[in-house]
Design an enzyme around this catalytic site. Structure first.
Site, PDB file in Angstrom:
ATOM      1  N   LYS A 138      55.638  29.972 125.681  1.00 14.03           N
ATOM      2  CA  LYS A 138      55.114  28.820 126.434  1.00 14.03           C
ATOM      3  C   LYS A 138      55.812  27.528 126.020  1.00 14.03           C
ATOM      4  CE  LYS A 138      50.469  30.843 126.778  1.00 14.03           C
ATOM      5  NZ  LYS A 138      50.373  31.349 128.145  1.00 14.03           N
ATOM      6  N   ASP A 181      43.276  27.610 118.693  1.00 11.77           N
ATOM      7  CA  ASP A 181      44.151  28.288 119.641  1.00 11.77           C
ATOM      8  C   ASP A 181      45.078  27.200 120.189  1.00 11.77           C
ATOM      9  OD1 ASP A 181      45.398  29.220 121.875  1.00 11.77           O
ATOM     10  OD2 ASP A 181      43.608  30.013 122.859  1.00 11.77           O
ATOM     11  N   HIS A 184      40.068  30.991 126.357  1.00  5.55           N
ATOM     12  CA  HIS A 184      40.849  32.082 126.948  1.00  5.55           C
ATOM     13  C   HIS A 184      40.275  33.404 126.417  1.00  5.55           C
ATOM     14  CE1 HIS A 184      44.462  34.686 127.356  1.00  5.55           C
ATOM     15  NE2 HIS A 184      44.886  33.826 128.263  1.00  5.55           N
ATOM     16  N   GLN A 219      48.285  26.161 124.272  1.00  5.88           N
ATOM     17  CA  GLN A 219      48.613  25.124 125.261  1.00  5.88           C
ATOM     18  C   GLN A 219      48.777  23.747 124.627  1.00  5.88           C
ATOM     19  OE1 GLN A 219      49.433  25.959 128.224  1.00  5.88           O
ATOM     20  NE2 GLN A 219      48.443  27.935 128.560  1.00  5.88           N
ATOM     21  N   CYS A 251      42.470  34.099 132.913  1.00  3.84           N
ATOM     22  CA  CYS A 251      41.931  34.678 131.674  1.00  3.84           C
ATOM     23  C   CYS A 251      40.836  33.796 131.072  1.00  3.84           C
ATOM     24  CB  CYS A 251      43.020  34.953 130.644  1.00  3.84           C
ATOM     25  SG  CYS A 251      44.283  36.078 131.220  1.00  3.84           S
TER      26      CYS A 251
HETATM   27  N1  7TS Z   1      45.190  30.890 124.633  1.00  2.18           N
HETATM   28  C1  7TS Z   1      45.431  30.055 125.653  1.00  2.18           C
HETATM   29  C2  7TS Z   1      44.789  28.702 125.682  1.00  2.18           C
HETATM   30  C3  7TS Z   1      46.303  30.452 126.670  1.00  2.18           C
HETATM   31  O1  7TS Z   1      46.547  29.619 127.682  1.00  2.18           O
HETATM   32  C4  7TS Z   1      46.909  31.726 126.598  1.00  2.18           C
HETATM   33  C5  7TS Z   1      47.784  32.233 127.699  1.00  2.18           C
HETATM   34  C6  7TS Z   1      46.644  32.524 125.495  1.00  2.18           C
HETATM   35  C7  7TS Z   1      45.772  32.075 124.540  1.00  2.18           C
HETATM   36  C8  7TS Z   1      47.287  33.841 125.308  1.00  2.18           C
HETATM   37  O2  7TS Z   1      48.659  33.671 125.065  1.00  2.18           O
HETATM   38  P1  7TS Z   1      49.591  34.935 124.938  1.00  2.18           P
HETATM   39  O3  7TS Z   1      50.951  34.354 124.713  1.00  2.18           O
HETATM   40  O4  7TS Z   1      49.094  35.701 123.775  1.00  2.18           O
HETATM   41  O5  7TS Z   1      49.471  35.686 126.207  1.00  2.18           O
HETATM   42  N2  7TS Z   1      47.490  31.673 128.941  1.00  2.18           N
HETATM   43  C9  7TS Z   1      47.959  32.097 130.118  1.00  2.18           C
HETATM   44  C10 7TS Z   1      47.664  31.418 131.286  1.00  2.18           C
HETATM   45  O6  7TS Z   1      47.005  30.396 131.352  1.00  2.18           O
HETATM   46  N3  7TS Z   1      48.244  32.061 132.301  1.00  2.18           N
HETATM   47  O7  7TS Z   1      48.882  33.146 131.837  1.00  2.18           O
HETATM   48  C11 7TS Z   1      48.707  33.174 130.463  1.00  2.18           C
END
Ligand code: 7TS
Length: 427
Positions: A245, A219, A141, A222, A384
């Protein structure tokens, strides 16, 4: 109000069965009991972007504001003490959830993105210089690429990317070669891909990194919401994830770090709460984890996060994993029936939670818009992960992603909506 269809299909021989009671779970999520458009039941298949929140989380946050709110770690009055207890109590729930040794290893941040920027900005700035190598992967990401690129420009270290195979898995031979041939100081890789669903073999990868003296950051955006992650069993050095999430509120996330590492790291932001003593000449830092929590934190969000941890832990992480495995198997089976549809990523047993796909002669944004007309919410775009899409030679994909409240009936609604979209495009 549309009646929510709560059935799950019986699995075919050899397929998994869901251990979760979707009827009970759906009743916990008020937002899902609505129509997206008149006559169209909301079918929410965008939980990888952000999951929905159960009543238990919403009620906990409301009760906090109605009864307990004050600033934390400051007042000696009753409300401040109650707010501090609730805020620190939630930290303890998170500690237990990922099996960290100490609450001092659990740093509240805004989200996964901030957690990874914290490691880059604090540990990275203090430890990386020209000649050093940081290993990322092609499937990351942007939040696990861009902070390192920004820092590399300033300090001169080199970034290497583990290639992704045609099956959507990390090329582990290339990884081993980086570790063997280059001065790798840190590996930072996603546990589960937000596009391909690939579950990366982080346990082995961590062992390999440690064998050459490199640190490892996961990371977990997910993975932590979907499967049991035990930081001690993995022996991981840093782990980043977001509450939103995993049935929790937005605005709060976690950086787990081994205590010795966090202790040695300089602060990331300066301000109130992160200091022990300030003079006009200089300052002394507070103990962990407060050293990394400058300013008034997201208190209600932390408390809501604690309730979310209780909720998902109550369902059982192994049950959540099995439930999603069941939905993904069923979903990939049904999507494979659609003419001209390409699914990206590995077979169901090697993935978790998401299915990204493309339809011949239709742009992903058109797919998402036509699905929305039918009440089916999916995300379209590069999610992303632009380098990953470049790797597969597509500008954009449509993505269905699943969580505890999804059923195989939701997959059926997706398939029906895809056929309607194809008809509109006369495919
Ligand atoms: N890493 C992964 C694997 C992600 O899927 C996401 C967000 C992030 C980092 C960033 O997370 P945040 O909470 O800091 O925004 N992924 C997604 C997505 O797949 N669609 O919208 C956000």
């Amino acid at each position: 109000m549309a009646k929510v269809n709560q059935t799950t299909h019986d699995p075919k021989p050899g397929q998994t069965r869901s251990p979760l009671n979707s009827q009970v779970i759906l009743n916990d999520f008020p937002i899902l009991n609505q129509e997206a458009h008149p006559g169209k039941r909301l079918v929410f298949l965008d939980s990888a972007a952000s999951s929905q929140k159960p009543r238990q989380v919403i009620d906990t946050m409301t009760a906090y504001y109605e009864h307990d709110h004050a600033n934390v770690h400051r007042g000696l009055h009753a409300l401040s003490e109650r707010a501090t207890d609730a805020y620190e109590g939630a930290r303890e729930k998170v500690r237990q959830f990922i099996n960290a040794r100490s609450y001092r290893e659990i740093v509240y941040t805004r989200n996964t993105t901030e957690s990874m920027n914290l490691v880059a900005g604090s540990w990275g700035r203090a430890n990386l210089a020209a000649g050093d190598v940081v290993v990322l992967s092609e499937m990351e990401h942007h939040s696990n690429i861009v902070p390192w690129q920004i820092l590399a420009e300033q300090t001169g270290f080199t970034i290497r990317y583990i290639p992704v195979t045609d099956e959507g898995e990390l090329d582990l031979d290339a990884y081993a070669a980086f570790l063997r041939d280059e001065p790798v100081k840190l590996v930072s890789v996603m546990h589960v891909s937000n596009v391909l669903g690939t579950v990366n073999p982080v346990e082995d990868m961590i062992r390999q990194a440690h064998a050459v003296g490199a640190l490892f950051m996961i990371d977990g955006a997910q993975s932590v919401p979907h499967l049991a992650v035990d930081v001690q069993a993995l022996d991981v050095d840093f782990l980043a994830f977001s509450a939103h999430k995993m049935a929790g509120p937005t605005g709060i996330g976690i950086l787990y770090g081994k205590r010795a590492l966090l202790d040695a790291m300089p602060p990331y932001m300066g301000g109130g709460d992160m200091i022990r003593r300030v003079t006009l000449e200089g300052s002394e830092w507070n103990d962990l984890p407060h050293k990394f929590e400058a300013g008034t934190p997201a208190i209600a969000e932390a408390v809501g996060f604690g309730a979310a941890v209780d909720y998902v832990a109550g369902l059982g992480m192994d049950n959540i994993l099995a439930h999603e495995q069941h939905i993904v198997e069923y979903g990939m089976d049904r999507l494979a029936e659609v003419p001209g549809l390409t699914i990206y990523g590995p077979e169901p047993s090697r993935r978790n939670g998401v299915i990204a796909f493309a339809l011949k002669d239709m742009h992903a944004h058109d797919i998402a818009q036509l699905l929305d007309v039918e009440g089916v919410a999916v995300r379209a775009g590069h999610h992303c992960a632009m380098p990953l899409h470049q790797r597969f030679g597509v500008a954009a994909t449509a993505r269905a992603s699943f969580y505890v409240y999804n059923t195989t009936a939701d997959v059926d609604a997706l398939i029906e909506a895809i056929y309607n979209a194809r008809n509109i495009f006369r495919l």
